[in-house]
Design an enzyme around this catalytic site. Structure first.
Site, PDB file in Angstrom:
ATOM      1  N   PHE A  92       0.850  -1.191   0.000  1.00  0.00           N
ATOM      2  CA  PHE A  92       0.000   0.000   0.000  1.00  0.00           C
ATOM      3  C   PHE A  92       0.880   1.232   0.000  1.00  0.00           C
ATOM      4  CE2 PHE A  92      -2.278   3.459   2.090  1.00  0.00           C
ATOM      5  CZ  PHE A  92      -3.443   3.492   1.334  1.00  0.00           C
ATOM      6  N   VAL A  93       0.512   2.163  -0.862  1.00  0.00           N
ATOM      7  CA  VAL A  93       1.128   3.482  -0.879  1.00  0.00           C
ATOM      8  C   VAL A  93      -0.008   4.493  -0.794  1.00  0.00           C
ATOM      9  CG1 VAL A  93       2.511   5.128  -2.210  1.00  0.00           C
ATOM     10  CG2 VAL A  93       3.121   2.700  -2.214  1.00  0.00           C
ATOM     11  N   GLY A 101       7.416   6.644  -6.884  1.00  0.00           N
ATOM     12  CA  GLY A 101       8.431   5.597  -6.840  1.00  0.00           C
ATOM     13  C   GLY A 101       8.455   4.799  -5.550  1.00  0.00           C
ATOM     14  N   TYR A 137       2.371  -3.568 -11.896  1.00  0.00           N
ATOM     15  CA  TYR A 137       3.138  -4.810 -11.740  1.00  0.00           C
ATOM     16  C   TYR A 137       3.703  -5.289 -13.069  1.00  0.00           C
ATOM     17  CZ  TYR A 137       0.779  -5.043  -7.190  1.00  0.00           C
ATOM     18  OH  TYR A 137       0.295  -4.780  -5.938  1.00  0.00           O
TER      19      TYR A 137
END
Length: 166
Positions: A92-93, A101, A137
């Site tokens: 998770f970001v 990034g 991905y």
């Protein structure tokens, strides 16, 4: 587990990160439309990550000294490869840090850990409707595992299976 030099802005989680990790797990579940399924507690997560029988590990991505992302993973084993591997459970970001990034840095860190320990593979699951993550991905070179379907038993179904055969 050997921890090599990690990318800038990524570090192993510490016990004082548990509340942040759990908050981001809930944020991820909300994004995945399953927030009500999260029943984890800080105490349970602490034991899983840092207790004497720890079964998982976590990484934290930071920006400006503040946590903006997590990766929670655990060691697996492949009989086909004949070596352990890593399964990424949660990546998770935070929305305002996406595209900076941090997600790539977290995956790179997991790849470094996998290689540093001479483990055979890094793998994870992704919801089939999550086009942004799938694109991310695949842009990194990850390949879909064709022909496999994930299964799970929990709750009363798990109990029923456990007591099915005497």
């Amino acid at each position: 587990m050997r921890i090599p030099q990690l990318p800038d802005g990524v570090r192993p989680a510490r016990p004082d990160d548990v509340a942040t990790v759990l908050r981001m797990v809930v944020d991820l579940a909300r994004y995945e439309r399953a927030e009500e399924e999260v029943v984890a507690t800080e105490a349970g997560l602490h034991d899983a990550l840092f207790g004497p029988g720890a079964v998982a590990f976590a990484l934290v991505a930071e920006s400006g000294g503040e946590p903006v992302g997590i990766a929670v993973a655990y060691r697996t084993f492949s009989t086909w490869v004949g070596r352990p591997g890593v399964h990424l459970e949660d990546l998770f970001v935070a929305p305002d840090a996406r595209g900076t990034g941090r997600g790539e840095a977290l995956l790179s860190a997991l790849a470094r850990i996998t290689e540093a320990n001479d483990w055979g593979r890094l793998e994870w699951d992704c919801l089939d409707w999550n086009a942004p993550s799938i694109g991310f991905y695949e842009a990194l070179g990850a390949e879909r595992v064709a022909g496999w379907i994930s299964y799970r038993v929990t709750g009363s179904t798990l109990h029923d299976l456990a007591t099915r055969v005497d």
